[in-house]
Design an enzyme around this catalytic site. Structure first.
Site, PDB file in Angstrom:
ATOM      1  N   VAL A  54      -3.421 -11.794  -5.740  1.00  0.00           N
ATOM      2  CA  VAL A  54      -2.878 -12.756  -4.959  1.00  0.00           C
ATOM      3  C   VAL A  54      -3.316 -12.523  -3.624  1.00  0.00           C
ATOM      4  CG1 VAL A  54      -0.830 -14.156  -4.254  1.00  0.00           C
ATOM      5  CG2 VAL A  54      -0.978 -12.984  -6.322  1.00  0.00           C
ATOM      6  N   GLY A  83      -0.790  -9.089 -10.014  1.00  0.00           N
ATOM      7  CA  GLY A  83       0.151  -9.131 -11.178  1.00  0.00           C
ATOM      8  C   GLY A  83      -0.638  -9.336 -12.465  1.00  0.00           C
ATOM      9  N   GLY A  84       0.185  -9.687 -13.586  1.00  0.00           N
ATOM     10  CA  GLY A  84      -0.753  -9.694 -14.754  1.00  0.00           C
ATOM     11  C   GLY A  84      -1.548 -10.720 -14.948  1.00  0.00           C
ATOM     12  N   PHE A  85      -1.757 -11.525 -14.268  1.00  0.00           N
ATOM     13  CA  PHE A  85      -2.724 -12.780 -14.295  1.00  0.00           C
ATOM     14  C   PHE A  85      -3.688 -12.665 -13.146  1.00  0.00           C
ATOM     15  CE2 PHE A  85       1.547 -13.972 -15.583  1.00  0.00           C
ATOM     16  CZ  PHE A  85       1.053 -14.408 -17.159  1.00  0.00           C
ATOM     17  N   LYS A 144      -3.744 -17.555  -5.882  1.00  0.00           N
ATOM     18  CA  LYS A 144      -3.870 -16.721  -6.916  1.00  0.00           C
ATOM     19  C   LYS A 144      -4.954 -16.758  -7.791  1.00  0.00           C
ATOM     20  CE  LYS A 144      -0.495 -14.715  -9.567  1.00  0.00           C
ATOM     21  NZ  LYS A 144       0.581 -14.579 -10.273  1.00  0.00           N
ATOM     22  N   ASP A 196       7.985 -13.257 -18.703  1.00  0.00           N
ATOM     23  CA  ASP A 196       7.725 -12.223 -17.664  1.00  0.00           C
ATOM     24  C   ASP A 196       8.604 -12.202 -16.616  1.00  0.00           C
ATOM     25  OD1 ASP A 196       6.752  -9.726 -17.141  1.00  0.00           O
ATOM     26  OD2 ASP A 196       4.749 -10.722 -16.279  1.00  0.00           O
ATOM     27  N   GLY A 239      -0.791  -8.802  -3.393  1.00  0.00           N
ATOM     28  CA  GLY A 239      -0.160  -8.317  -4.606  1.00  0.00           C
ATOM     29  C   GLY A 239      -1.169  -8.432  -5.749  1.00  0.00           C
TER      30      GLY A 239
END
Ligand SMILES: *[C@@H]1O[C@H](CO)[C@@H](O)[C@H](O)[C@H]1NC(C)=O
Ligand SMILES: *[C@@H]1O[C@H](CO)[C@@H](O)[C@H](O)[C@H]1NC(C)=O
Ligand SMILES: *[C@@H]1O[C@H](CO)[C@@H](O)[C@H](O)[C@H]1NC(C)=O
Ligand SMILES: *[C@@H]1O[C@H](CO)[C@@H](O)[C@H](O)[C@H]1NC(C)=O
Ligand SMILES: *[C@@H]1O[C@H](CO)[C@@H](O)[C@H](O)[C@H]1NC(C)=O
Ligand SMILES: *[C@@H]1O[C@H](CO)[C@@H](O)[C@H](O)[C@H]1NC(C)=O
Ligand SMILES: *[C@@H]1O[C@H](CO)[C@@H](O)[C@H](O)[C@H]1NC(C)=O
Ligand SMILES: *[C@@H]1O[C@H](CO)[C@@H](O)[C@H](O)[C@H]1NC(C)=O
Ligand SMILES: *[C@@H]1O[C@H](CO)[C@@H](O)[C@H](O)[C@H]1NC(C)=O
Ligand SMILES: *[C@@H]1O[C@H](CO)[C@@H](O)[C@H](O)[C@H]1NC(C)=O
Ligand SMILES: *[C@@H]1O[C@H](CO)[C@@H](O)[C@H](O)[C@H]1NC(C)=O
Ligand SMILES: *[C@@H]1O[C@H](CO)[C@@H](O)[C@H](O)[C@H]1NC(C)=O
Length: 837
Positions: free
Chosen positions: A499, A494-496, A513, A613, A492
């Site tokens: 992954v 994400g905002g950072f 990540k 978040d 996936g």
């Protein structure tokens, strides 16, 4: 000479420049005339700083301007020809006549008693009556520029092309396109709560833009020019440029040039319409550049790419063969008021399909930030922005076939066909050689090195370390590359960062990540990692290790087999074959687990953490469907000064963001409580809190749910997929009440997280929650994004004004109060708030 008086400046100049005024700055009598054919004719201020004359644009056109060292600070927008004249008529009217005798402009001051005119040393040209009363002045009729000592008041407008800038009664400075779309609204900070009576904007001569009002005790600083208060004979001015941006400039006397000292919209591509209709704004290394969506379009003006693009074949000419052109990392700018009706919460293919089937739709944008927002564009003007950092995809309607843009190299064109061909041959030869060489080298390397002990399997060092000790394991980048098979299987994004799934040498399955946008030093990164990994709780995802090598920053987490909660809540169908419909027991235990995890972050661990978040995407489920909160402690790692990124990847997801993010108030642990409340409501209902549908009477789901609850109906809020099964309605009612307590507008009304756990557990009575009050209904507008960029510029200056950013201040209050969500997310976390409810 007795008549001479300047209109607004101190009068000491009066005597000082007495002799100069004889030749230059004398009163301009009725009947005076300037003609474009004689450019040496000017009306000048007493000390010759400013003069009014015809400024030559090119050989055949002129503009009538007041200039400072040939920089215009006031101009009549109508372009004059070489035979034009500007007259101060005997009846007191000012008039610009074209060579053909047409009135291009006039001041409308006939018969108002005007007896003479003056141009003073601040640059103000005034028409006065016999008692030196100013009947009309250029300061009261600004064009695109404000200079020091000029008052910009409510009702005045700076304009440049289709762009305009104005100040309104509430003190907001707004930039608008076509008097319609507001792409920037800068306001007073929230601590100024008085009602204004008659606000004025002024640029101080030292380069500070301030707002004045009789009801304010002092002035409020809106922006500092970067050279503010520096000495020298410098004129500062505020100008609305033709590219739609508002800037403060400085010009040293005699230089004839000006330097930008402040820009209102940091990211030029966020200026609506900058690249024209259907133009796509992007950046080459430094500058914004305009292009067209694809070869299906032609530039309107091949010599000026900012004029926009037009379809080669109009849609109406190809009924039945319309296609959607897909543009990755692209959005169509959406600002109020146009976005109010055209936002839908649908998936990517529906966003594309709805536009294709909608007759008036010209394009659509889907945000890939987890919000599922889809903007449908029906307006006749569409403005695009493309950047690798943008998490959105856009579609635009074209006639089949879709013709993507050719690679940039072919743009050079124009050269002879022969030269082009030779270039191709050379390129192909070089490329082939390179590929062969690389292949040979690779084979050689593989052949001789594959048996070396270092290759093959991960080095054993970390396998020996005990994970249980709590110390995070340090991996090398190569370890992780191998563990993830060179980042093959994506779990996936994400905002950072993205992954990936990986398998360590000891067969542990992990999630790796790859962090993006981290620019912190090695030492700080390690400190944060230590904090995160020392945070252990059954309901928190565990950090196993990290990698910090050169530019690479990666985090290694335990792997959660069942993935994230959103896929169970929103993507499961009634009779889901994958068993993704969660039973009520599961849901309740997930809610409780999540609440316990957050409680631990807020109240129980050593370095307390505000998550910032919380959303279903960040709640992972293990094999037993236990909830584990992920991504905590990361917001602090991201570089807050990275403007371009912060603009586009908002930390914290709208729909889950507490109102204080948008209202410029401090972010506390209560902001997490709000997000949790929204998630809890979604766990109960299986629907996004911001979903709007006919079932919800076209209201936001969370508002509709409260109305149902208020009527005493809880069953309708519950997910229909489980409504027929055996559900503990007491628990449901309790959870519904808790969620409404959590999403109260006022942070102080929301319970602490520990209290939430107790309420869910049924240990304490729960009163009926008051209405949550949907204050930030309009928060999905683009303005908030924009403001973050521009206000962050202000806060940068503000901190430097106080002698550098203060690091210790981040403990109780966010560092940059004036900046919006993004910056705050990254700078203000981590510390326990002392607020109590
Ligand atoms: C001069 O400028 C005007 C307006 O900017 C333009 O319309 C005109 O074509 C220009 N003339 C020449 C000769 O460049
Ligand atoms: C003068 O009046 C005309 C016609 O009403 C108007 O278009 C123009 O803007 C006015 N000029 C000024 C300087 O206000
Ligand atoms: C002209 O007068 C203005 C206003 O008093 C002053 O700021 C400026 O320095 C003067 N310029 C020169 C060249 O003396
Ligand atoms: C100038 O205008 C002011 C304001 O309208 C008026 O009070 C004054 O009498 C005028 N002076 C003359 C000489 O007309
Ligand atoms: C600007 O406003 C201030 C305060 O009302 C006033 O003192 C000053 O004269 C004004 N300046 C001009 C040029 O009108
Ligand atoms: C101030 O501007 C905003 C838009 O920026 C508008 O909604 C509001 O009504 C304006 N207020 C007044 C008093 O003009
Ligand atoms: C005016 O500015 C304030 C502060 O930046 C902002 O909160 C508000 O939304 C703005 N008003 C409008 C109508 O844009
Ligand atoms: C501002 O004005 C509004 C409406 O006119 C009023 O309700 C409010 O109390 C005023 N605020 C202050 C601080 O005076
Ligand atoms: C603002 O000033 C006006 C007049 O100066 C006054 O009537 C009004 O009460 C003031 N409002 C506030 C909120 O101070
Ligand atoms: C970027 O675009 C600007 C404006 O078109 C141009 O002047 C500049 O040379 C370009 N820079 C690069 C690195 O291509
Ligand atoms: C573009 O510029 C070239 C030369 O500068 C000129 O010949 C041509 O007419 C221009 N095209 C347009 C559409 O203005
Ligand atoms: C908000 O405005 C007040 C009053 O002007 C000022 O004291 C304070 O520093 C401002 N806050 C920020 C974060 O700029």
């Amino acid at each position: 000479m007795k008549q001479f008086q300047i209109c607004s400046k101190p009068t000491f100049i009066f005597f000082f420049f007495f002799f100069i005024t004889l030749s230059a700055g004398a009163d301009i009598p009725l009947g005076s005339t300037l003609s474009a054919s004689n450019p040496t004719q000017t009306w000048s201020s007493p000390n010759n700083s400013f003069s009014l004359h015809f400024l030559s644009l090119n050989s055949s056109s002129f503009s009538l301007s007041i200039t400072y060292d040939s920089l215009p600070i006031w101009s009549i927008s109508a372009v004059a020809d070489a035979a034009a004249t500007f007259s101060f008529l005997a009846d007191g009217n000012l008039r610009l006549l074209s060579g053909a005798g047409n009135t291009l402009w006039q001041s409308n001051t006939s018969n108002s008693g005007v007896s003479h005119a003056t141009l003073d040393d601040s640059g103000n040209f005034c028409l006065k009556n016999r008692s030196n009363f100013v009947v009309w002045s250029t300061f009261d009729h600004p064009t695109d520029t404000i200079v020091p000592s000029q008052n910009f008041t409510v009702g005045m407008v700076l304009s440049s092309g289709l762009y305009s800038f104005s100040l309104n009664r509430t003190g907001n400075l707004t930039l608008q396109w076509n008097k319609d779309i507001v792409y920037l609204s800068l306001g007073l900070n929230a601590t100024v709560s008085t009602n204004l009576s008659n606000p004025r904007l002024g640029l101080q001569s030292i380069g500070i833009l301030s707002l004045y009002d009789d009801n304010l005790s002092g002035s409020v600083i809106m922006a500092y020019g970067s050279d503010y208060a520096e000495s020298g004979n410098i004129l500062r001015f505020l100008k609305l440029d033709s590219d739609g941006n508002l800037r403060i400039y400085s010009s040293s006397k005699g230089s004839g040039t000006s330097i930008v000292r402040w820009t209102a919209v940091n990211d030029q591509c966020q200026v609506f319409g900058y690249c024209g209709h259907m133009g796509i704004c992007s950046y080459n290394d430094t500058s914004p550049v305009c292009g067209c969506p694809s070869e299906n379009f032609d530039p309107v003006d091949p010599n000026d790419s900012s004029k926009g693009c037009k379809l080669k074949r109009e849609i109406r000419d190809c009924p039945g063969s319309v296609a959607m052109l897909q543009m990755d990392h692209t959005k169509f700018l959406t600002y109020p008021p146009e976005n109010l009706n055209d936002v839908y919460f649908v998936g990517i293919s529906a966003c594309r399909g709805n536009c294709l089937s909608g007759g008036s739709c010209v394009g659509s944008t889907i945000l890939a930030d987890g919000s599922g927002q889809c903007y449908i564009k029906t307006s006749s003007f569409v403005s695009g922005y493309q950047s690798a950092a943008l998490p959105s995809t856009s579609y635009v309607k074209v006639c089949s076939p879709v013709e993507p843009n050719p690679p940039p190299s072919s743009e050079e064109g124009g050269g002879g066909g022969k030269g082009k061909l030779r270039g191709w041959v050379v390129a192909v030869v070089v490329l082939t050689t390179l590929v062969v060489l690389i292949f040979l080298e690779g084979t050689l390397w593989w052949w001789c090195c594959r048996k070396s002990p270092k290759f093959g399997g991960l080095s054993a060092q970390y396998a020996l370390l005990e994970y249980a000790s709590g110390a995070p394991v340090q991996f090398s980048y190569r370890d992780l590359q191998q563990a993830t098979l060179n980042f093959k299987e994506k779990l996936g994004a994400g905002g950072f960062g993205v992954v990936y799934k990986g398998v360590l040498a000891n067969k542990t399955i992990v999630a790796v990540k790859q962090l993006e946008g981290i620019e912190q030093g090695e030492k700080q990164f390690r400190m944060e990692v230590a904090t995160i990994s020392s945070t252990h709780h059954l309901n928190l995802v565990r950090l196993i290790g990290f990698c910090s090598e050169g530019k690479h920053r990666l985090l290694v987490y335990e792997f959660m087999k069942n993935g994230s909660l959103d896929s169970f809540l929103f993507f499961a169908t009634e009779n889901d074959k994958n068993g993704r419909v969660l039973s009520w027991e599961n849901r309740f235990s997930i809610a409780l687990g999540t609440a316990r995890g957050i409680t631990y972050l807020h109240e129980e661990c050593r370095d307390c953490i505000v998550h910032c978040d919380i959303k279903p995407e960040n709640i992972l489920l293990d094999d037993n469907y236990s909830a584990k909160v992920s991504d905590f402690g990361l917001a602090k790692l991201v570089n807050p000064r990275d403007h371009r990124r912060t603009l586009t990847s908002v930390r914290g997801t709208r729909g889950y963001l507490a109102p204080e993010w948008l209202a410029n108030l401090p972010i506390t642990s209560k902001s997490d409580v709000y997000s949790f409340g929204m998630v809890l409501l979604e766990i109960i209902s299986g629907r996004r809190n911001f979903e709007v549908s006919d079932q919800t009477d076209r209201k936001k789901f969370s508002n509709w749910a409260y109305e149902e609850f208020d009527k005493g109906i809880v069953k309708t809020i519950l997910d229909r997929k489980i409504a027929d099964s055996d559900v503990n309605m007491d628990q449901v009612t309790r959870a519904v009440k808790v969620s409404f307590w959590c999403i109260q507008e006022q942070p102080s009304q929301r319970p602490m997280m520990g209290r939430v756990v107790q309420m869910l557990e049924g240990i304490m009575e729960i009163e009926k929650p008051p209405p949550p009050k949907a204050v930030h209904e309009g928060s999905i507008s683009g303005t908030s994004l924009n403001m973050s960029s521009s206000i962050s510029a202000l806060s940068t200056f503000a901190t430097s004004a106080h002698g550098g950013p203060s690091s210790s201040s981040s403990f109780q209050t966010p560092v940059a109060q004036s900046s919006m969500s993004v910056e705050r997310a990254s700078s203000s976390l981590i510390h326990r708030e002392t607020t109590s409810s």
